[in-house]
Design a protein around this motif. Structure first.
Motif, PDB file in Angstrom:
ATOM      1  N   ARG A 175       0.926  -1.308   0.057  1.00 52.58           N
ATOM      2  CA  ARG A 175      -0.098  -0.099   0.039  1.00 52.58           C
ATOM      3  C   ARG A 175       0.867   1.295   0.074  1.00 52.58           C
ATOM      4  O   ARG A 175       1.980   1.380   0.941  1.00 52.58           O
ATOM      5  CB  ARG A 175      -0.874  -0.281   1.341  1.00 52.58           C
ATOM      6  CG  ARG A 175      -1.795  -0.874   1.196  1.00 52.58           C
ATOM      7  CD  ARG A 175      -2.672  -1.365   2.481  1.00 52.58           C
ATOM      8  NE  ARG A 175      -3.349   0.093   2.817  1.00 52.58           N
ATOM      9  CZ  ARG A 175      -4.108   0.139   3.860  1.00 52.58           C
ATOM     10  NH1 ARG A 175      -4.451  -0.523   4.534  1.00 52.58           N
ATOM     11  NH2 ARG A 175      -4.668   1.412   4.009  1.00 52.58           N
ATOM     12  N   ARG A 176       0.533   2.139  -0.933  1.00 52.61           N
ATOM     13  CA  ARG A 176       1.176   3.402  -0.823  1.00 52.61           C
ATOM     14  C   ARG A 176       0.578   4.624  -0.455  1.00 52.61           C
ATOM     15  O   ARG A 176       1.019   5.687  -0.157  1.00 52.61           O
ATOM     16  CB  ARG A 176       1.735   3.500  -2.370  1.00 52.61           C
ATOM     17  CG  ARG A 176       2.804   2.691  -2.760  1.00 52.61           C
ATOM     18  CD  ARG A 176       3.204   2.874  -4.146  1.00 52.61           C
ATOM     19  NE  ARG A 176       2.355   3.158  -4.960  1.00 52.61           N
ATOM     20  CZ  ARG A 176       2.612   3.891  -6.089  1.00 52.61           C
ATOM     21  NH1 ARG A 176       3.728   4.063  -6.381  1.00 52.61           N
ATOM     22  NH2 ARG A 176       1.426   3.935  -6.958  1.00 52.61           N
ATOM     23  N   PHE A 177      -0.768   4.644  -0.515  1.00 57.13           N
ATOM     24  CA  PHE A 177      -1.741   5.695  -0.155  1.00 57.13           C
ATOM     25  C   PHE A 177      -1.775   5.878   1.613  1.00 57.13           C
ATOM     26  O   PHE A 177      -1.425   4.960   2.250  1.00 57.13           O
ATOM     27  CB  PHE A 177      -2.737   5.666  -0.751  1.00 57.13           C
ATOM     28  CG  PHE A 177      -3.842   4.793  -0.140  1.00 57.13           C
ATOM     29  CD1 PHE A 177      -4.707   5.001   1.003  1.00 57.13           C
ATOM     30  CD2 PHE A 177      -3.893   3.621  -0.706  1.00 57.13           C
ATOM     31  CE1 PHE A 177      -5.594   3.981   1.794  1.00 57.13           C
ATOM     32  CE2 PHE A 177      -4.873   2.518  -0.136  1.00 57.13           C
ATOM     33  CZ  PHE A 177      -5.502   2.934   0.964  1.00 57.13           C
ATOM     34  N   ASP A 178      -1.782   7.020   1.923  1.00 59.16           N
ATOM     35  CA  ASP A 178      -2.186   7.222   3.267  1.00 59.16           C
ATOM     36  C   ASP A 178      -3.835   7.829   3.339  1.00 59.16           C
ATOM     37  O   ASP A 178      -4.438   8.109   2.519  1.00 59.16           O
ATOM     38  CB  ASP A 178      -1.310   8.378   4.150  1.00 59.16           C
ATOM     39  CG  ASP A 178      -1.479   9.727   3.178  1.00 59.16           C
ATOM     40  OD1 ASP A 178      -2.045   9.803   2.251  1.00 59.16           O
ATOM     41  OD2 ASP A 178      -0.432  10.641   3.602  1.00 59.16           O
ATOM     42  N   GLU A 179      -4.362   7.806   4.507  1.00 62.37           N
ATOM     43  CA  GLU A 179      -5.543   8.278   4.874  1.00 62.37           C
ATOM     44  C   GLU A 179      -5.968   9.579   4.725  1.00 62.37           C
ATOM     45  O   GLU A 179      -7.151   9.995   4.907  1.00 62.37           O
ATOM     46  CB  GLU A 179      -6.013   7.550   6.118  1.00 62.37           C
ATOM     47  CG  GLU A 179      -5.877   6.006   6.357  1.00 62.37           C
ATOM     48  CD  GLU A 179      -6.913   5.427   5.317  1.00 62.37           C
ATOM     49  OE1 GLU A 179      -7.815   5.999   4.928  1.00 62.37           O
ATOM     50  OE2 GLU A 179      -6.434   4.161   5.011  1.00 62.37           O
ATOM     51  N   ALA A 180      -4.991  10.405   4.499  1.00 65.78           N
ATOM     52  CA  ALA A 180      -5.097  11.916   4.812  1.00 65.78           C
ATOM     53  C   ALA A 180      -6.022  12.450   3.672  1.00 65.78           C
ATOM     54  O   ALA A 180      -6.952  13.424   4.052  1.00 65.78           O
ATOM     55  CB  ALA A 180      -3.621  12.529   4.767  1.00 65.78           C
ATOM     56  N   LEU A 237      -9.384  -7.464  -0.561  1.00 63.61           N
ATOM     57  CA  LEU A 237     -10.106  -6.203  -0.016  1.00 63.61           C
ATOM     58  C   LEU A 237     -11.038  -6.614   1.050  1.00 63.61           C
ATOM     59  O   LEU A 237     -11.883  -5.770   1.568  1.00 63.61           O
ATOM     60  CB  LEU A 237     -10.977  -5.754  -1.278  1.00 63.61           C
ATOM     61  CG  LEU A 237     -10.063  -5.294  -2.332  1.00 63.61           C
ATOM     62  CD1 LEU A 237     -11.164  -4.990  -3.505  1.00 63.61           C
ATOM     63  CD2 LEU A 237      -9.467  -4.040  -1.938  1.00 63.61           C
ATOM     64  N   HIS A 238     -10.997  -7.913   1.729  1.00 58.56           N
ATOM     65  CA  HIS A 238     -11.872  -7.989   2.931  1.00 58.56           C
ATOM     66  C   HIS A 238     -11.744  -6.929   4.096  1.00 58.56           C
ATOM     67  O   HIS A 238     -10.694  -6.569   4.358  1.00 58.56           O
ATOM     68  CB  HIS A 238     -11.490  -9.317   3.564  1.00 58.56           C
ATOM     69  CG  HIS A 238     -11.977 -10.653   2.770  1.00 58.56           C
ATOM     70  ND1 HIS A 238     -11.540 -11.276   1.817  1.00 58.56           N
ATOM     71  CD2 HIS A 238     -13.288 -11.158   2.650  1.00 58.56           C
ATOM     72  CE1 HIS A 238     -12.037 -12.550   1.190  1.00 58.56           C
ATOM     73  NE2 HIS A 238     -13.258 -12.255   1.861  1.00 58.56           N
ATOM     74  N   GLY A 239     -12.875  -6.556   4.484  1.00 60.92           N
ATOM     75  CA  GLY A 239     -12.837  -5.766   5.619  1.00 60.92           C
ATOM     76  C   GLY A 239     -12.646  -3.957   5.336  1.00 60.92           C
ATOM     77  O   GLY A 239     -12.701  -3.244   6.254  1.00 60.92           O
ATOM     78  N   CYS A 240     -12.438  -4.002   4.070  1.00 62.12           N
ATOM     79  CA  CYS A 240     -12.419  -2.561   3.481  1.00 62.12           C
ATOM     80  C   CYS A 240     -13.692  -1.835   3.322  1.00 62.12           C
ATOM     81  O   CYS A 240     -14.680  -2.333   2.776  1.00 62.12           O
ATOM     82  CB  CYS A 240     -11.598  -2.330   2.141  1.00 62.12           C
ATOM     83  SG  CYS A 240      -9.855  -2.740   1.993  1.00 62.12           S
ATOM     84  N   THR A 241     -13.708  -0.456   3.544  1.00 59.72           N
ATOM     85  CA  THR A 241     -15.074   0.260   3.190  1.00 59.72           C
ATOM     86  C   THR A 241     -14.806   0.606   1.819  1.00 59.72           C
ATOM     87  O   THR A 241     -13.873   0.058   1.182  1.00 59.72           O
ATOM     88  CB  THR A 241     -14.750   1.651   4.118  1.00 59.72           C
ATOM     89  OG1 THR A 241     -13.717   2.232   3.675  1.00 59.72           O
ATOM     90  CG2 THR A 241     -14.758   1.235   5.545  1.00 59.72           C
ATOM     91  N   HIS A 242     -15.886   0.873   1.216  1.00 61.59           N
ATOM     92  CA  HIS A 242     -16.062   1.329  -0.166  1.00 61.59           C
ATOM     93  C   HIS A 242     -14.731   2.395  -0.459  1.00 61.59           C
ATOM     94  O   HIS A 242     -14.302   2.115  -1.572  1.00 61.59           O
ATOM     95  CB  HIS A 242     -17.433   2.375  -0.562  1.00 61.59           C
ATOM     96  CG  HIS A 242     -18.440   1.552  -0.269  1.00 61.59           C
ATOM     97  ND1 HIS A 242     -19.822   2.085  -0.564  1.00 61.59           N
ATOM     98  CD2 HIS A 242     -18.716   0.426   0.246  1.00 61.59           C
ATOM     99  CE1 HIS A 242     -20.733   1.168  -0.186  1.00 61.59           C
ATOM    100  NE2 HIS A 242     -20.029  -0.058   0.215  1.00 61.59           N
ATOM    101  N   GLU A 243     -14.598   3.620   0.015  1.00 58.56           N
ATOM    102  CA  GLU A 243     -13.662   4.567  -0.135  1.00 58.56           C
ATOM    103  C   GLU A 243     -12.210   3.628  -0.153  1.00 58.56           C
ATOM    104  O   GLU A 243     -11.197   3.771  -1.029  1.00 58.56           O
ATOM    105  CB  GLU A 243     -13.436   5.685   0.716  1.00 58.56           C
ATOM    106  CG  GLU A 243     -14.750   6.382   0.450  1.00 58.56           C
ATOM    107  CD  GLU A 243     -16.094   6.027   1.285  1.00 58.56           C
ATOM    108  OE1 GLU A 243     -15.868   4.961   2.260  1.00 58.56           O
ATOM    109  OE2 GLU A 243     -16.993   6.494   0.794  1.00 58.56           O
TER     110      GLU A 243
END
Length: 198
Positions: free
Chosen positions: A65-70, A117-123
């Motif tokens: 993963r390379r993105f952050d939640e910001a 993707l188990h446990g991920c929200t839509h976003e």
């Protein structure tokens, strides 16, 4: 047993040993005659010219993963979550539709990554998927995405399964997807458009 009997016995054993050696030699000669002479069978061979090409080293580093939640980046591909239609089990928008689907199921292209993707929200799922597709495009054309069958969803209605498949159908780089594991509809194998070296 006297000396004369011993000599006869030794002579008889010597004859049997000689006969056995002759039989082994005859079998060896026969085997050599039956063996195929590869050079004679192939005939004259012309060696290939050296193309001076070097194979690029394969990138075996794990996908991460390379993105952050910001913040949501404008570069991410986005599709609305609103739809009543159930996406198909397999999809292809390439001109070789059924051929590509058969090849995907058969594992014709090497899978360069797997995203769960188990446990991920839509976003989160859309961000993960956008990052993943970009990474796959750098490494090859085929990968697997595990989205689950929806058994853990409210009312057992698959949410991510439908969303992921609709996103893949709308994505400009995705040519096809299939369910690679028979009756298990919790994953898809995807085929991406080959990125031209530029």
């Amino acid at each position: 047993m006297d000396k004369q009997d011993t000599q006869k016995l030794l002579q008889q054993l010597g004859k049997e040993a000689k006969r056995w050696q002759e039989e082994v030699a005859a079998q060896t000669r026969q085997q050599r005659q039956e063996e195929l002479d590869f050079a004679a069978a192939v005939g004259k061979v012309t060696p290939l010219k050296n193309s001076n090409r070097v194979a690029a080293p394969k990138d075996n580093k794990p996908l991460k993963r390379r993105f952050d939640e910001a913040e949501w980046d404008d570069e991410y591909f986005y599709v609305s979550a609103d739809s009543e239609h159930e996406p198909p089990r397999s999809f292809c928008k390439n001109g070789r539709g059924q051929d590509d689907i058969r090849r995907l199921v058969a594992g014709h292209w090497p899978c360069v990554g797997r995203l769960d993707l188990h446990g991920c929200t839509h976003e989160e799922a859309q961000r993960e998927l956008s990052e993943f597709l970009e990474e796959v495009l750098r490494r090859g054309v085929c990968a697997e995405i595990v989205h689950g069958s929806g058994l853990g969803s409210h009312g057992f209605v698959p949410v991510l399964k439908s969303l992921v498949r609709r996103w893949l159908m709308a994505h400009p780089e995705v040519l096809a997807y299939v369910e690679p594991h028979g009756a298990n509809d919790g994953a898809v194998r995807i085929l991406l458009r080959k990125r031209r070296a530029g």
